[in-house]
Design a protein around this motif. Sequence first.
Motif, mmCIF file in Angstrom:
data_model
loop_
_atom_site.group_PDB
_atom_site.id
_atom_site.type_symbol
_atom_site.label_atom_id
_atom_site.label_comp_id
_atom_site.label_asym_id
_atom_site.label_seq_id
_atom_site.Cartn_x
_atom_site.Cartn_y
_atom_site.Cartn_z
ATOM 1 N N VAL A 58 86.882 -40.642 82.146
ATOM 2 C CA VAL A 58 86.259 -41.392 83.243
ATOM 3 C C VAL A 58 86.333 -40.600 84.548
ATOM 4 N N LEU A 59 87.483 -40.001 84.815
ATOM 5 C CA LEU A 59 87.624 -39.210 86.039
ATOM 6 C C LEU A 59 86.688 -38.006 86.025
ATOM 7 N N SER A 68 93.258 -30.779 92.227
ATOM 8 C CA SER A 68 94.606 -30.850 92.803
ATOM 9 C C SER A 68 95.129 -32.286 92.889
ATOM 10 N N ALA A 69 94.460 -33.224 92.226
ATOM 11 C CA ALA A 69 94.850 -34.632 92.328
ATOM 12 C C ALA A 69 96.223 -34.866 91.711
ATOM 13 N N ARG A 70 96.927 -35.857 92.229
ATOM 14 C CA ARG A 70 98.236 -36.226 91.726
ATOM 15 C C ARG A 70 98.150 -37.593 91.046
ATOM 16 N N TYR A 71 98.859 -37.699 89.923
ATOM 17 C CA TYR A 71 98.813 -38.917 89.123
ATOM 18 C C TYR A 71 100.224 -39.492 89.000
ATOM 19 N N TYR A 114 95.476 -42.914 89.312
ATOM 20 C CA TYR A 114 95.057 -41.984 90.361
ATOM 21 C C TYR A 114 94.556 -42.808 91.539
ATOM 22 N N ARG A 115 95.020 -42.456 92.722
ATOM 23 C CA ARG A 115 94.640 -43.215 93.913
ATOM 24 C C ARG A 115 94.433 -42.241 95.079
ATOM 25 N N TYR A 119 89.550 -44.756 96.598
ATOM 26 C CA TYR A 119 89.314 -45.070 95.193
ATOM 27 C C TYR A 119 90.635 -45.145 94.446
ATOM 28 N N CYS A 120 90.688 -46.048 93.470
ATOM 29 C CA CYS A 120 91.870 -46.191 92.621
ATOM 30 C C CYS A 120 91.401 -46.498 91.200
ATOM 31 N N VAL A 121 91.899 -45.743 90.222
ATOM 32 C CA VAL A 121 91.534 -45.973 88.827
ATOM 33 C C VAL A 121 92.792 -45.832 87.982
#
Length: 418
Positions: A58-59, A68-71, A114-115, A119-121
């Motif tokens: 989905v992402l 570079s996103a943080r989860y 992920y936020r 956006y937040c999923v």
Amino acid sequence: MVHLLLMLAAVLVQDAYGRPAPPPLRMKGGCYVTSSEVGLFRVEGEAVILSFPMFARVLHVRRIAPSSARYVISKANGSDSAAAEDKERVVQSDKQLWFLPAKASDSGEYTCTYRNETYCVTGSIRLHVYEPRAADMEKLSFPITATVGEELTLKCPSIGDFNSTCRLIEWYKDSAPSRLQPGRGSSFQWNNRSLSIPKVQRSDAGVYTCQLNVVINNQQFKVSRALLLHVEGPDLSITSDPGRTTTTTTSSSYTPKFQRPVIVSPLNGSVYEIQEGSAEEMFCRVLTECEAADATEVTWLVNSQPVESSYLDGRALQGGRRVTRTSEGCQIELRLIVLAITEKDASTELRCVTQNQAGRQEVVTHLQLEDSTFTWLLVAVVAGSCFLTVVSVFLCVLFKPKRKKKMDYFLARQNSTF
């Protein structure tokens, strides 16, 4: 205006194809929620890697998160970070959670979130870790069906997350403590990755365990997978005399206690048309008597091979078995998810197989890529028509001739009173 036109074009294309639009992500607690992942069943004491392929897809498709996103991976009713509870044993690596090794207490539901500012999923998966003495082999094993006399190749399933350089695989059958030994007089052949049975016999049925040692963070851990092999058909026994060779068949007969299970979906010969690069979620639905539901097996095959042993291993996941009562009995539902469809997948054969002691049935479907030429042509025509309409209205308003304003007047007779 451009976005509006594209949305309108997409709706018209959807109506032209006659297919409903994919459902939007549902919202819960201020976050969009993806489809639940296929649950994992593992054994205590082994290395377990928890990943979220549907969440990651989905992402990727919606291009939500940068590289570079943080989860944050958390356990239900636990701390914000699952790795914070036992930092030496539980380690988060990007969108994965490593259990080095896993414990029975690790069982539960985990979410990956992920936020960012806008956006937040979030996605979820359920992990079941069994103690070795209490292992549920029906849930831990991958079911495989073969026919007497066919050539069968078994591959160790669901090990793609581990370092390929560490795949020195050993094979065991049933509860025997010694590993299978190939060679003269043996009916098995293998290399470092697979086990082959040149001619399957009924005696080959049973539980096969593939075991390998992996190195993670400079530590060595054990990883194992179980495959439950069912063999159908009568055994072929060959007897020879000086003049001839005869073949006799031996089989066991039984009286079915239940009715044969029936596959109600998908239909035999149906085709799944999928856009390249997209994911597809398919369901095999089987109708049977409720008393036979637990004993009825349902599985997906890819080109007549188990999903975990096929070329789709790593991109295809099956699971989420669900049994519901209906007016006609009980319906068993098994989900198959194929991620990131490519040109290689065109004409791939998908086979849904169900069986119990009363009989067996299977249906064959195929994957097919949608022809995007007509789609984009229709989008272009609709978008162009909408654009020309807007331009025409704008030009009409802009160049419309202005009429002179008329003076209001009254006709009155002389000597009249107004």
